[in-house]
Structure formats: structure tokens, C-alpha cells
Design a protein around this motif. Structure first.
Motif, PDB file in Angstrom:
ATOM      1  N   GLU A  24      74.843  60.363  49.709  1.00 19.73           N
ATOM      2  CA  GLU A  24      74.611  58.917  49.646  1.00 19.73           C
ATOM      3  C   GLU A  24      74.611  58.292  51.037  1.00 19.73           C
ATOM      4  O   GLU A  24      73.754  57.464  51.364  1.00 19.73           O
ATOM      5  CB  GLU A  24      75.687  58.246  48.774  1.00 19.73           C
ATOM      6  N   LEU A  25      75.565  58.683  51.864  1.00 16.99           N
ATOM      7  CA  LEU A  25      75.635  58.141  53.224  1.00 16.99           C
ATOM      8  C   LEU A  25      74.419  58.555  54.049  1.00 16.99           C
ATOM      9  O   LEU A  25      73.880  57.748  54.822  1.00 16.99           O
ATOM     10  CB  LEU A  25      76.928  58.607  53.900  1.00 16.99           C
ATOM     11  N   LEU A  26      73.987  59.802  53.886  1.00 13.51           N
ATOM     12  CA  LEU A  26      72.807  60.259  54.625  1.00 13.51           C
ATOM     13  C   LEU A  26      71.540  59.560  54.154  1.00 13.51           C
ATOM     14  O   LEU A  26      70.663  59.217  54.965  1.00 13.51           O
ATOM     15  CB  LEU A  26      72.652  61.779  54.467  1.00 13.51           C
ATOM     16  N   SER A  27      71.423  59.356  52.818  1.00 13.54           N
ATOM     17  CA  SER A  27      70.230  58.684  52.287  1.00 13.54           C
ATOM     18  C   SER A  27      70.163  57.224  52.706  1.00 13.54           C
ATOM     19  O   SER A  27      69.072  56.646  52.807  1.00 13.54           O
ATOM     20  CB  SER A  27      70.208  58.786  50.754  1.00 13.54           C
ATOM     21  N   GLY A  28      71.325  56.579  52.953  1.00  9.98           N
ATOM     22  CA  GLY A  28      71.344  55.169  53.360  1.00  9.98           C
ATOM     23  C   GLY A  28      71.502  54.958  54.845  1.00  9.98           C
ATOM     24  O   GLY A  28      71.735  53.823  55.293  1.00  9.98           O
ATOM     25  N   TRP A  29      71.391  56.049  55.591  1.00 13.45           N
ATOM     26  CA  TRP A  29      71.631  55.954  57.037  1.00 13.45           C
ATOM     27  C   TRP A  29      70.633  55.016  57.721  1.00 13.45           C
ATOM     28  O   TRP A  29      70.970  54.328  58.691  1.00 13.45           O
ATOM     29  CB  TRP A  29      71.560  57.340  57.655  1.00 13.45           C
ATOM     30  N   MET A  30      69.398  54.957  57.207  1.00 12.13           N
ATOM     31  CA  MET A  30      68.363  54.127  57.818  1.00 12.13           C
ATOM     32  C   MET A  30      68.637  52.649  57.659  1.00 12.13           C
ATOM     33  O   MET A  30      68.111  51.822  58.425  1.00 12.13           O
ATOM     34  CB  MET A  30      66.992  54.473  57.205  1.00 12.13           C
ATOM     35  N   ILE A  31      69.469  52.268  56.662  1.00 14.50           N
ATOM     36  CA  ILE A  31      69.775  50.843  56.451  1.00 14.50           C
ATOM     37  C   ILE A  31      71.213  50.530  56.816  1.00 14.50           C
ATOM     38  O   ILE A  31      71.745  49.496  56.397  1.00 14.50           O
ATOM     39  CB  ILE A  31      69.495  50.447  54.987  1.00 14.50           C
ATOM     40  N   ALA A  32      71.831  51.410  57.583  1.00 12.98           N
ATOM     41  CA  ALA A  32      73.231  51.189  57.951  1.00 12.98           C
ATOM     42  C   ALA A  32      73.412  49.936  58.791  1.00 12.98           C
ATOM     43  O   ALA A  32      74.481  49.303  58.772  1.00 12.98           O
ATOM     44  CB  ALA A  32      73.765  52.413  58.706  1.00 12.98           C
ATOM     45  N   ASP A  33      72.334  49.532  59.519  1.00 10.87           N
ATOM     46  CA  ASP A  33      72.470  48.359  60.388  1.00 10.87           C
ATOM     47  C   ASP A  33      72.537  47.050  59.608  1.00 10.87           C
ATOM     48  O   ASP A  33      72.808  45.988  60.173  1.00 10.87           O
ATOM     49  CB  ASP A  33      71.309  48.317  61.383  1.00 10.87           C
ATOM     50  N   ARG A  34      72.274  47.102  58.292  1.00 15.87           N
ATOM     51  CA  ARG A  34      72.377  45.900  57.461  1.00 15.87           C
ATOM     52  C   ARG A  34      73.830  45.516  57.189  1.00 15.87           C
ATOM     53  O   ARG A  34      74.113  44.410  56.723  1.00 15.87           O
ATOM     54  CB  ARG A  34      71.667  46.112  56.129  1.00 15.87           C
ATOM     55  N   TYR A  35      74.727  46.463  57.433  1.00 18.36           N
ATOM     56  CA  TYR A  35      76.137  46.212  57.150  1.00 18.36           C
ATOM     57  C   TYR A  35      76.857  45.817  58.438  1.00 18.36           C
ATOM     58  O   TYR A  35      76.501  46.252  59.547  1.00 18.36           O
ATOM     59  CB  TYR A  35      76.771  47.454  56.533  1.00 18.36           C
ATOM     60  N   ASP A  36      77.860  44.964  58.252  1.00 22.11           N
ATOM     61  CA  ASP A  36      78.558  44.403  59.409  1.00 22.11           C
ATOM     62  C   ASP A  36      79.277  45.468  60.217  1.00 22.11           C
ATOM     63  O   ASP A  36      79.251  45.442  61.460  1.00 22.11           O
ATOM     64  CB  ASP A  36      79.563  43.330  58.945  1.00 22.11           C
ATOM     65  N   THR A  37      79.940  46.392  59.521  1.00 20.17           N
ATOM     66  CA  THR A  37      80.719  47.432  60.203  1.00 20.17           C
ATOM     67  C   THR A  37      80.433  48.792  59.571  1.00 20.17           C
ATOM     68  O   THR A  37      79.978  48.862  58.417  1.00 20.17           O
ATOM     69  CB  THR A  37      82.228  47.148  60.097  1.00 20.17           C
ATOM     70  N   PRO A  38      80.698  49.873  60.290  1.00 19.78           N
ATOM     71  CA  PRO A  38      80.558  51.215  59.688  1.00 19.78           C
ATOM     72  C   PRO A  38      81.439  51.389  58.463  1.00 19.78           C
ATOM     73  O   PRO A  38      81.068  52.111  57.524  1.00 19.78           O
ATOM     74  CB  PRO A  38      80.980  52.157  60.820  1.00 19.78           C
TER      75      PRO A  38
END
Length: 339
Positions: A24-38
Motif C-alpha cells: 500500500e505504501l509503495l503504491s501510494g508513494w507517488m501521492i505522498a506529497d499530498r500529505y502534510d507529514t510522512p
């Protein structure tokens, strides 16, 4: 056993959860910048992993054992679809519309199907392993039973021979009793082993023939021929002697006529060729020719060397032929595995 199984189940499911979380984390890695923090991105992935595994766990631990395995397939299908839509609704409807619920439901159908495939594959492997263990245990029990039957059968035949000499008040009787005790010692020691040296087994057969020959020498000619190198080869104990006992009992011992017993042992490419030929009396007994000893050895051969032996028995007019071939490389392999 139960504690070990429970521990394995827990570890497998923890591993499955971690694998889903990583995917799940790898599949959403491209949109990680949408979240405020890691950390908030990690919580998103963690939530989705929990939702995916929730449906899988409900299916594996509730629906399959209580409905699918009890062949209540219709109720199982309804509850599975219902649980998928419920989790999808709780997951997607708060932030999306019904289209999002439908999309999430289809995703859960895919992940649940994948989980079911893994579940049934693992369960099938466990069942096959358990069946193999049960079959092995049953085979060992049957072999032990057959091997134990050989002991009294051989002793009975040998004692009959010595009894005949004792009635004749033969001075060789004490020596024969000592010889029999040596034969019995070998038999008792070999019965504790799965395989013995072929050389020792052949020597046992020779010693048995010497015992019988002293009683039947006046009316029986015994020929024993050995070709090839016996060293290093292994064989199941007490596997050859029933054929020799049968030749003595139904040949020379059943008549006062002159008789013959010809035995040959040859080794070619780790294959034992064992041949026993005995003459038949003119008046053949009406009793069944194949006795307990041969029935036991047939069964032992099928259990020990199922695809590695050929046994041919020919009951001719004047001769009785036994031809046995065994691939002794199988014995080497089994002994290596057991060691």
C-alpha cells in the motif's frame, strides 16, 4: 501441537499484514506529497492495510470455517459480499460518493480473492503433509507387523527341521540347535533395523541352507551361486529367506524322492537378481502352494520397493521358479534420508 499451530497462524498473518502495508505504501508513494507529514502518509497506508486485512480475516476465520466448510455456500456468498460492501462503505463513503464505494468494493473483491487463493493453497499443503505423515505411519506400522510375523514363521520352520533330526537321534542335533540360535540372533538384531548389508543377508540364507542340508543331504542337492560384488549394498532384512523356506518346505521336505534346490544371486548395476528353483514332488499336495511367508514378502516388497522390484513366480510341472529383481539403489537412498 495446538500452541505451535496457533503461533504459526499468528506469525503468518502478521507477515501478511506487513506485506499488504508495504504494498500500500509503495503504491501510494507517488501521492505522498499530498500529505502534510510522512507520518500522516504512513497512517493512510496503515488504515488501508487494516481495511484490506479486516475483510480477509473475517473471511478466513469466520466465514470459511462456519459457512463455506459446512457447505452453506449461498449464505457464505451473501455474507462475504456483505462484509466487503460494509468495509468499503466505512472506508470510502465518508470521503467519497457511491462511485467510490463501488470502486473500493471491487478492489476488496480482488484482494479477498487473492487472500482466499493463498489460504486454500496453504490449507491444501497442510492437508497433503498430514496425509503423507499418516500414510508413512500406517506404512511403518504395517511393515513392523509383517516383519514381526516373519520371526515366528521362520522359527517354526527351523524347529520342525531340528525336531525331525531329534526323532532320528542324530548326533548333530546339538550343533544344529547352536546354529539355529545364531540364526535367531541375527534375525532379532536385523529386525530392529530398516536395512542391513546384503552380504550379511546372503550369509544368513546360506547358513539356513546349511542347517537344512544336514537334514536333507541324503535326498536333496543344494546349489548356491553368487556373482558380482555385494559390498556396500543394503537390503530390507528377512526379505529373501521366505523364498528359500518355501523351496525347502514345498520341495525337498514334502517328499522322500530325490530333489534339488538351485539358488543364484547376482549383482548388476546395483540391481539384485535373486533366483530360486526347486524340484517338485510327483504327488503335489492339495494344500495351497503360496503360504503365509510368501504373502508377507509380497506385501513387504510392495511397501518397501513399490516401483523398484519385479517378482515373477512360475509354478511349472516339474519345477517351481522364483525370480526377483530389486533396485538396491532405493535402499541406499532411503537409508541416507533416514540418517
Amino acid at each position: 501441537m495446538f500452541e505451535k499451530s496457533l503461533k504459526n497462524t499468528i506469525l503468518i498473518n502478521i507477515g501478511a499484514f506487513l506485506l499488504v502495508l508495504i504494498l500500500e505504501l509503495l503504491s501510494g508513494w507517488m501521492i505522498a506529497d499530498r500529505y502534510d507529514t510522512p507520518f500522516s502518509f504512513f497512517l493512510w497506508g496503515f488504515k488501508y492495510a487494516i481495511n484490506i486485512m479486516a475483510v480477509i480475516w473475517i473471511n478466513h476465520f469466520v466465514l470459511i470455517p462456519y459457512f463455506f466448510d459446512k457447505k452453506r455456500y449461498f449464505i457464505y456468498g451473501l455474507l462475504l459480499i456483505g462484509s466487503i460492501f460494509l468495509v468499503a462503505y466505512l472506508e470510502a463513503y465518508a470521503n467519497n460518493n457511491w462511485a467510490g464505494v463501488t470502486k473500493t468494493s471491487l478492489f476488496h473483491f480482488y484482494t479477498t480473492g487473492t487472500g482466499m487463493a493463498a489460504f486454500f493453497l496453504r490449507r491444501n499443503m497442510i492437508i497433503q503433509r498430514e496425509n503423507a505423515e499418516k500414510e508413512k505411519l500406517q506404512k511403518e506400522m504395517e511393515l513392523t507387523y509383517l516383519k514381526e510375523q516373519v520371526n515366528p514363521h521362520f522359527l517354526f520352520n527351523s524347529l520342525n527341521s531340528i525336531y525331525s533330526l531329534s526323532r532320528e537321534q542324530s548326533p548333530e542335533t546339538p550343533d544344529l540347535v547352536m546354529q539355529l540360535s545364531e540364526l535367531m540372533r541375527y534375525q532379532l538384531e536385523s529386525s530392529k533395523k530398516e536395512f542391513v548389508l546384503l552380504k550379511e543377508e546372503i550369509e544368513f540364507v546360506e547358513n539356513y541352507l546349511l542347517l537344512e542340508e544336514k537334514r536333507l543331504s541324503k535326498r536333496c542337492t543344494v546349489e548356491f551361486l553368487i556373482k558380482g560384488d555385494l559390498s556396500g549394498l543394503m537390503i530390507a532384512p528377512m526379505l529373501l529367506i521366505p523364498f528359500v523356506e518355501n523351496a525347502v518346505k514345498h520341495g525337498a521336505q514334502s517328499t522322500n524322492e530325490q530333489s534339488t534346490i538351485d539358488i543364484s544371486v547376482s549383482i548388476k548395476n546395483n540391481t539384485l537378481h535373486f533366483c530360486v528353483v526347486n524340484s517338485k514332488p510327483h504327488k503335489v499336495s492339495s494344500l495351497k502352494r503360496i503360504g503365509l511367508g510368501l504373502e508377507n514378502v509380497r506385501r513387504r516388497l510392495n511397501l518397501l520397493y513399490p516401483n523398484s522390484h519385479i517378482l515373477k513366480i512360475a509354478d511349472k510341472e516339474k519345477k517351481y521358479h522364483v525370480n526377483l529383481s530389486i533396485d538396491l539403489a532405493v535402499s541406499k537412498f532411503k537409508k541416507a534420508v533416514n540418517d
